[in-house]
Write an enzyme that holds these catalytic residues in place. Structure first.
Site, PDB file in Angstrom:
ATOM      1  N   ASN A  10       0.858  -1.189   0.000  1.00  0.00           N
ATOM      2  CA  ASN A  10       0.000   0.000   0.000  1.00  0.00           C
ATOM      3  C   ASN A  10       0.895   1.241   0.000  1.00  0.00           C
ATOM      4  O   ASN A  10       1.501   1.580   1.014  1.00  0.00           O
ATOM      5  CB  ASN A  10      -0.898  -0.032   1.252  1.00  0.00           C
ATOM      6  CG  ASN A  10      -1.748   1.215   1.375  1.00  0.00           C
ATOM      7  OD1 ASN A  10      -1.896   1.980   0.424  1.00  0.00           O
ATOM      8  ND2 ASN A  10      -2.321   1.429   2.559  1.00  0.00           N
ATOM      9  N   HIS A  98      -9.867   1.340   4.885  1.00  0.00           N
ATOM     10  CA  HIS A  98      -8.591   1.618   5.557  1.00  0.00           C
ATOM     11  C   HIS A  98      -8.814   2.635   6.681  1.00  0.00           C
ATOM     12  O   HIS A  98      -9.577   3.597   6.510  1.00  0.00           O
ATOM     13  CB  HIS A  98      -7.558   2.137   4.558  1.00  0.00           C
ATOM     14  CG  HIS A  98      -6.175   2.120   5.122  1.00  0.00           C
ATOM     15  ND1 HIS A  98      -5.740   3.068   6.018  1.00  0.00           N
ATOM     16  CD2 HIS A  98      -5.152   1.252   4.968  1.00  0.00           C
ATOM     17  CE1 HIS A  98      -4.498   2.782   6.380  1.00  0.00           C
ATOM     18  NE2 HIS A  98      -4.119   1.682   5.756  1.00  0.00           N
ATOM     19  N   GLU A 167      -5.906  -4.692  10.834  1.00  0.00           N
ATOM     20  CA  GLU A 167      -4.882  -3.677  11.086  1.00  0.00           C
ATOM     21  C   GLU A 167      -5.233  -2.887  12.344  1.00  0.00           C
ATOM     22  O   GLU A 167      -6.055  -1.957  12.279  1.00  0.00           O
ATOM     23  CB  GLU A 167      -4.825  -2.692   9.919  1.00  0.00           C
ATOM     24  CG  GLU A 167      -4.498  -3.322   8.593  1.00  0.00           C
ATOM     25  CD  GLU A 167      -3.947  -2.275   7.633  1.00  0.00           C
ATOM     26  OE1 GLU A 167      -2.744  -2.314   7.369  1.00  0.00           O
ATOM     27  OE2 GLU A 167      -4.699  -1.407   7.196  1.00  0.00           O
ATOM     28  N   SER A 209       2.842  -1.683  10.610  1.00  0.00           N
ATOM     29  CA  SER A 209       4.277  -1.682  10.912  1.00  0.00           C
ATOM     30  C   SER A 209       5.006  -2.983  10.568  1.00  0.00           C
ATOM     31  O   SER A 209       5.994  -3.329  11.225  1.00  0.00           O
ATOM     32  CB  SER A 209       4.516  -1.322  12.385  1.00  0.00           C
ATOM     33  OG  SER A 209       4.117   0.014  12.622  1.00  0.00           O
TER      34      SER A 209
HETATM   35  P1  PGA Z   1       2.506   0.665   7.770  1.00  0.00           P
HETATM   36  O1  PGA Z   1       1.089   0.865   7.074  1.00  0.00           O
HETATM   37  O2  PGA Z   1       3.050  -0.671   7.294  1.00  0.00           O
HETATM   38  O3  PGA Z   1       3.335   1.814   7.287  1.00  0.00           O
HETATM   39  O4  PGA Z   1       2.279   0.653   9.231  1.00  0.00           O
HETATM   40  C1  PGA Z   1       0.171  -0.180   6.998  1.00  0.00           C
HETATM   41  C2  PGA Z   1      -1.120   0.318   6.420  1.00  0.00           C
HETATM   42  O5  PGA Z   1      -1.500   1.466   6.615  1.00  0.00           O
HETATM   43  O6  PGA Z   1      -1.820  -0.396   5.734  1.00  0.00           O
END
Ligand code: PGA
Length: 248
Positions: A10, A98, A167, A209
């Site tokens: 993403n 999201h 998430e 993350s």
């Molecule tokens: P990140 O983002 O891996 O930078 O934490 C994940 C996401 O927003 O889908």
């Protein structure tokens, strides 16, 4: 589908045409027999979708849009993109729900409409769910996930094109990931909520993350079928490292 391991890149509101060269290494990796199970899907910003589609046209790597409008065809909605437009461009997927869009005001009802629109246009959906830090502290994670799933998937009959990305909002972009036990429990709960809606086993991905250092511990969590990767996916070297460490 069951054997696939998903690696969702993403790119959010990042990237330019000069980022395209760095993708050659990922294309090469995707062609190796060893990584056959890796289902790599890029979600560039809308402005780069066409370039990405050209770039990946002779590979197994798919492309998706990061969002779509609730109206599935055309309409007077300045600045918006519909499922139909994504499909016409050659996208196979779309991310819906999201947390960055939920925080900006997207409701469960909007998300439900978007999911219907994507199903109608035969797009596969990465449906994002997750609790905020405040909700986690209040110990209402389960009811939040239940609400997001039940409202988001209201009146959905066909589950074959739906993937779930769990998430935790407090994990996105913070460098903090849930501990193994907590994550396993939440994945288990998500499966339970979904099993009440459909007999189909939807792939459940983890996002928040994920990087080339923590992926080794995350990949051992029961029930995870892949990762939704934000910042680490914009660096092809790190992204490749994540894939290699997951499939070895
Ligand atoms: P990140 O983002 O891996 O930078 O934490 C994940 C996401 O927003 O889908």
């Amino acid at each position: 589908m069951t054997n696939n391991i998903y690696f969702i890149a993403n790119w959010k509101m990042y990237g330019s045409t000069s980022s395209l060269n760095s993708l050659n290494k990922v294309i090469n990796l995707s062609k190796l027999k060893k990584y056959k199970k890796a289902k790599i899907i890029y979600f560039p910003p809308f402005t780069l979708i066409h370039n990405f589609i050209n770039k990946f046209k002779n590979s197994k790597i798919s492309i998706g849009g990061q969002n779509c409008h609730v109206v599935e065809d055309y309409g007077s909605f300045t600045g918006s993109i519909s499922s139909k437009m994504l499909k016409e461009l050659g996208c196979k997927y779309v991310i819906i729900g999201h947390s960055e869009n939920r925080i900006a005001g997207e409701t469960d009802l909007d998300i439900n409409k978007k999911i219907h629109s994507a199903i109608n246009k035969n797009l596969k959906i990465v449906f994002c769910i997750g609790e905020t830090l405040n909700e986690k502290r209040k110990q209402i994670t389960f009811s939040v996930l239940k609400r997001q799933i039940n409202k988001g998937l209201k009146n959905i009959k066909n589950y074959k094109n739906i993937l779930i990305a769990y998430e935790p909002v407090w994990s996105i972009g913070t460098g903090v990931i849930p501990n193994g036990k907590e994550l396993e429990l939440n994945i288990f709960k998500i499966k339970k909520i979904i099993s009440k809606k459909t007999k189909k086993k939807l792939p459940i991905l983890y996002g928040g993350s994920v990087n080339n250092k923590n992926v080794k511990s995350l990949k051992n969590i029961t029930g995870i079928k892949g990762f939704l990767i934000g910042s680490a996916s914009q660096n092809s070297k790190k992204f490749i490292d994540i894939i290699k460490k997951t499939i070895n």
